[in-house]
Design an enzyme around this catalytic site. Structure first.
Site, PDB file in Angstrom:
ATOM      1  N   GLU A 175      46.222   0.370  -0.974  1.00  0.00           N
ATOM      2  CA  GLU A 175      44.818  -0.015  -0.960  1.00  0.00           C
ATOM      3  C   GLU A 175      44.741  -1.498  -0.579  1.00  0.00           C
ATOM      4  OE1 GLU A 175      43.074   0.696  -4.749  1.00  0.00           O
ATOM      5  OE2 GLU A 175      43.304   2.868  -4.651  1.00  0.00           O
TER       6      GLU A 175
ATOM      7  N   ASP B 178      35.447  -6.044 -10.587  1.00  0.00           N
ATOM      8  CA  ASP B 178      36.779  -6.635 -10.627  1.00  0.00           C
ATOM      9  C   ASP B 178      36.916  -7.658 -11.740  1.00  0.00           C
ATOM     10  OD1 ASP B 178      37.671  -5.171  -8.429  1.00  0.00           O
ATOM     11  OD2 ASP B 178      36.830  -6.620  -7.027  1.00  0.00           O
TER      12      ASP B 178
END
Length: 277
Positions: A51, A62
């Site tokens: 990824e 995040d």
């Protein structure tokens, strides 16, 4: 959808009796050339799927480590054009390792969704994870991505109940990404028993592989989670290894090795996940 690099890779590791190791790195962290060197070294270190994060200034899902990686990349001049170029450069030497671009819709929207899908596919991207596009917005990017031959990978979470899950899975392809904790990336260690139960529940709704991420930091956790998951995703620990290798914010001779050493250890963990079965 027809067979893709992603479906082939998950089938191959299943035939080996183990889960896939899915590794996340941020494009352009800490600079373009070093990021390309890191991505290029990942398959030999044991990564099955890669990824690549698309840096964005407001990454709401995040945690601090990946936020910092994105800011380093942006400060270094990384753009979505350069991220696609990074994939193109990687693909020139590796025709088999699946590449998934992961991030948020804003940079894609600014780039132009149709242009983005065309360029990403031409560069050798296999799939997309766009965390802030819900199923209700499938016409925006998901459906066009599937038509372009790209897998669109959806996230399921501990709060995705059986009523919501079929809607989440409706246009998902490649694999399902199960977020093992409630919160941001890297925030806590997942509970292996709860993850096993959740993976089993998702599998009652789909035949797709289920990869588990958020909170997997070491080989032991990867082994525990990999007992029941089809894939184990590691991101924050990898970007922290990059951060720890930097000198005055820049790449050092130890940067690539810091990542490959960790990934090799994680690969040993997933290889041992079902050894006792």
């Amino acid at each position: 959808m027809t067979e893709t690099r992603i479906s082939r890779r998950f089938a191959a590791v299943a035939a080996q009796g183990r889960p896939a190791l899915v590794t996340f790195v941020m494009a352009g962290d800490p600079d373009f050339d070093t990021a390309l060197s890191i991505v290029s070294a990942l398959p030999a270190a044991g990564a099955d799927v890669i990824e690549i994060g698309m840096p964005f200034s407001d990454p709401m899902a995040d945690g601090p480590a990946i936020q910092a990686a994105g800011l380093r990349a942006l400060h270094g001049g990384q753009t979505l054009v350069k991220t696609i170029e990074l994939v193109r450069r990687f693909r020139a030497a590796d025709a088999e390792t699946p590449i998934v671009l992961m991030g948020y819709y804003n940079p894609i929207y600014v780039y132009g969704p149709e242009r983005f899908l065309t360029d990403a596919k031409a560069a050798g991207v296999d799939g997309l994870i766009v965390v802030d596009l819900p199923p209700e917005a499938d016409d925006e990017l998901c459906t066009p991505a599937l038509a372009a031959g790209l897998n669109f990978i959806r996230l399921a979470t501990p709060t995705t109940d059986d009523h919501r899950l079929p809607r989440v899975l409706a246009n998902t392809s490649g694999f399902v990404y199960y977020v093992s904790i409630t919160g941001i990336t890297g925030a806590a260690k997942p509970d292996a028993a709860r993850v096993a139960e959740a993976v089993g529940r998702i599998k009652r709704h789909t035949s797709l592989p289920v990869a588990v991420g958020f909170g997997v930091r070491d080989a032991e956790t990867a082994r525990e989670i990999g007992r029941n998951a089809d894939g184990v995703v590691v991101g924050s620990a990898i970007v922290q290894a990059i951060a720890g290798s930097l000198v005055d914010g820049k790449a050092s001779p130890a940067t690539v090795a810091a990542v490959t050493t960790l990934v090799a250890d994680l690969a040993r963990g997933v290889a041992a996940a079902r050894a006792a079965e």
